[in-house]
Design a protein around this motif. Structure first.
Motif, PDB file in Angstrom:
ATOM      1  N   ILE A   7      20.708   3.323   0.231  1.00 34.58           N
ATOM      2  CA  ILE A   7      20.337   1.919   0.383  1.00 34.58           C
ATOM      3  C   ILE A   7      19.371   1.764   1.550  1.00 34.58           C
ATOM      4  O   ILE A   7      19.583   2.311   2.635  1.00 34.58           O
ATOM      5  CB  ILE A   7      21.595   1.053   0.608  1.00 34.58           C
ATOM      6  CG1 ILE A   7      22.534   1.159  -0.594  1.00 34.58           C
ATOM      7  CG2 ILE A   7      21.229  -0.402   0.871  1.00 34.58           C
ATOM      8  CD1 ILE A   7      23.892   0.535  -0.371  1.00 34.58           C
ATOM      9  N   ASN A  46      13.120   4.938 -11.341  1.00 35.65           N
ATOM     10  CA  ASN A  46      14.435   4.323 -11.480  1.00 35.65           C
ATOM     11  C   ASN A  46      14.683   4.006 -12.949  1.00 35.65           C
ATOM     12  O   ASN A  46      13.770   3.986 -13.767  1.00 35.65           O
ATOM     13  CB  ASN A  46      14.581   3.084 -10.587  1.00 35.65           C
ATOM     14  CG  ASN A  46      13.723   1.915 -11.004  1.00 35.65           C
ATOM     15  OD1 ASN A  46      12.597   2.077 -11.455  1.00 35.65           O
ATOM     16  ND2 ASN A  46      14.253   0.723 -10.832  1.00 35.65           N
ATOM     17  N   LYS A  48      16.718   1.320 -15.520  1.00 39.10           N
ATOM     18  CA  LYS A  48      17.407   0.035 -15.675  1.00 39.10           C
ATOM     19  C   LYS A  48      18.060  -0.004 -17.054  1.00 39.10           C
ATOM     20  O   LYS A  48      17.698   0.774 -17.938  1.00 39.10           O
ATOM     21  CB  LYS A  48      16.417  -1.119 -15.544  1.00 39.10           C
ATOM     22  CG  LYS A  48      15.853  -1.274 -14.149  1.00 39.10           C
ATOM     23  CD  LYS A  48      14.981  -2.497 -14.065  1.00 39.10           C
ATOM     24  CE  LYS A  48      14.492  -2.705 -12.641  1.00 39.10           C
ATOM     25  NZ  LYS A  48      13.631  -3.884 -12.540  1.00 39.10           N
ATOM     26  N   GLU A  70      17.410   0.181  -3.472  1.00 40.35           N
ATOM     27  CA  GLU A  70      18.350  -0.925  -3.339  1.00 40.35           C
ATOM     28  C   GLU A  70      19.725  -0.538  -3.879  1.00 40.35           C
ATOM     29  O   GLU A  70      19.837   0.349  -4.723  1.00 40.35           O
ATOM     30  CB  GLU A  70      17.816  -2.141  -4.094  1.00 40.35           C
ATOM     31  CG  GLU A  70      16.481  -2.634  -3.549  1.00 40.35           C
ATOM     32  CD  GLU A  70      15.896  -3.755  -4.375  1.00 40.35           C
ATOM     33  OE1 GLU A  70      16.669  -4.639  -4.807  1.00 40.35           O
ATOM     34  OE2 GLU A  70      14.670  -3.744  -4.591  1.00 40.35           O
ATOM     35  N   GLU A  71      20.726  -1.213  -3.381  1.00 42.68           N
ATOM     36  CA  GLU A  71      22.101  -0.953  -3.807  1.00 42.68           C
ATOM     37  C   GLU A  71      22.228  -1.054  -5.319  1.00 42.68           C
ATOM     38  O   GLU A  71      21.698  -1.974  -5.944  1.00 42.68           O
ATOM     39  CB  GLU A  71      23.048  -1.947  -3.142  1.00 42.68           C
ATOM     40  CG  GLU A  71      24.503  -1.699  -3.461  1.00 42.68           C
ATOM     41  CD  GLU A  71      25.430  -2.624  -2.702  1.00 42.68           C
ATOM     42  OE1 GLU A  71      26.647  -2.542  -2.971  1.00 42.68           O
ATOM     43  OE2 GLU A  71      24.971  -3.414  -1.864  1.00 42.68           O
ATOM     44  N   GLY A  72      22.903  -0.063  -5.917  1.00 37.78           N
ATOM     45  CA  GLY A  72      23.176  -0.073  -7.344  1.00 37.78           C
ATOM     46  C   GLY A  72      22.084   0.514  -8.220  1.00 37.78           C
ATOM     47  O   GLY A  72      22.281   0.668  -9.418  1.00 37.78           O
ATOM     48  N   GLU A  73      20.930   0.847  -7.655  1.00 42.54           N
ATOM     49  CA  GLU A  73      19.858   1.424  -8.462  1.00 42.54           C
ATOM     50  C   GLU A  73      20.190   2.858  -8.849  1.00 42.54           C
ATOM     51  O   GLU A  73      20.875   3.576  -8.124  1.00 42.54           O
ATOM     52  CB  GLU A  73      18.534   1.417  -7.689  1.00 42.54           C
ATOM     53  CG  GLU A  73      17.917   0.057  -7.558  1.00 42.54           C
ATOM     54  CD  GLU A  73      16.567   0.098  -6.890  1.00 42.54           C
ATOM     55  OE1 GLU A  73      15.634  -0.522  -7.419  1.00 42.54           O
ATOM     56  OE2 GLU A  73      16.435   0.734  -5.823  1.00 42.54           O
ATOM     57  N   VAL A  74      19.687   3.270 -10.001  1.00 43.54           N
ATOM     58  CA  VAL A  74      19.846   4.641 -10.499  1.00 43.54           C
ATOM     59  C   VAL A  74      18.451   5.225 -10.653  1.00 43.54           C
ATOM     60  O   VAL A  74      17.553   4.582 -11.192  1.00 43.54           O
ATOM     61  CB  VAL A  74      20.581   4.661 -11.859  1.00 43.54           C
ATOM     62  CG1 VAL A  74      20.638   6.069 -12.426  1.00 43.54           C
ATOM     63  CG2 VAL A  74      21.982   4.078 -11.708  1.00 43.54           C
ATOM     64  N   THR A 104      22.334   8.130  -8.042  1.00 42.23           N
ATOM     65  CA  THR A 104      22.786   6.752  -7.999  1.00 42.23           C
ATOM     66  C   THR A 104      22.889   6.342  -6.547  1.00 42.23           C
ATOM     67  O   THR A 104      23.526   7.032  -5.743  1.00 42.23           O
ATOM     68  CB  THR A 104      24.165   6.594  -8.664  1.00 42.23           C
ATOM     69  OG1 THR A 104      24.069   7.040 -10.015  1.00 42.23           O
ATOM     70  CG2 THR A 104      24.642   5.156  -8.631  1.00 42.23           C
TER      71      THR A 104
END
Length: 106
Positions: A7, A46, A48, A70-74, A104
């Protein structure tokens, strides 16, 4: 490399780490030693939901991109190395070194 990602980490920092690691390797082909170079016109990205290429790119060479993870991105980071120029051309099939990592961001 995964210690570099997370993050609020800048994409340029991840790219610089990838480049450093890749350039630390050599391969021997038919008795001759070659340095590995990252392929500079390919990149990770990334992912989505319903979009395999989510819009953020992770180049394999250092850039000035200040975009942050950013938080939660893969991210899918499939590094491609070359013993040649470190550049691919669409109409030429050149074997390269491939490493696949699915990252992740916690």
């Amino acid at each position: 490399m995964c210690q570099t990602a997370g993050i609020d980490v800048r994409i340029s920092d991840v790219s610089a780490a990838i480049q450093e690691v890749m350039e630390s390797y050599e391969v021997e082909i038919r008795g001759k030693t070659y340095r590995v170079k990252p392929v500079r016109n390919l990149s990770g990205h990334n992912i989505k939901q319903y979009h395999i290429h989510g819009g953020k790119s992770i180049p394999f060479v250092k850039t000035r991109d200040q975009t942050k993870m950013e938080e939660g991105e893969v991210f899918a980071i499939e590094t491609f190395g070359s013993t040649g120029r470190g550049y691919t051309v669409d109409d030429v099939s050149t074997p390269g070194l491939v490493s696949r990592t699915l990252l992740t961001v916690p």
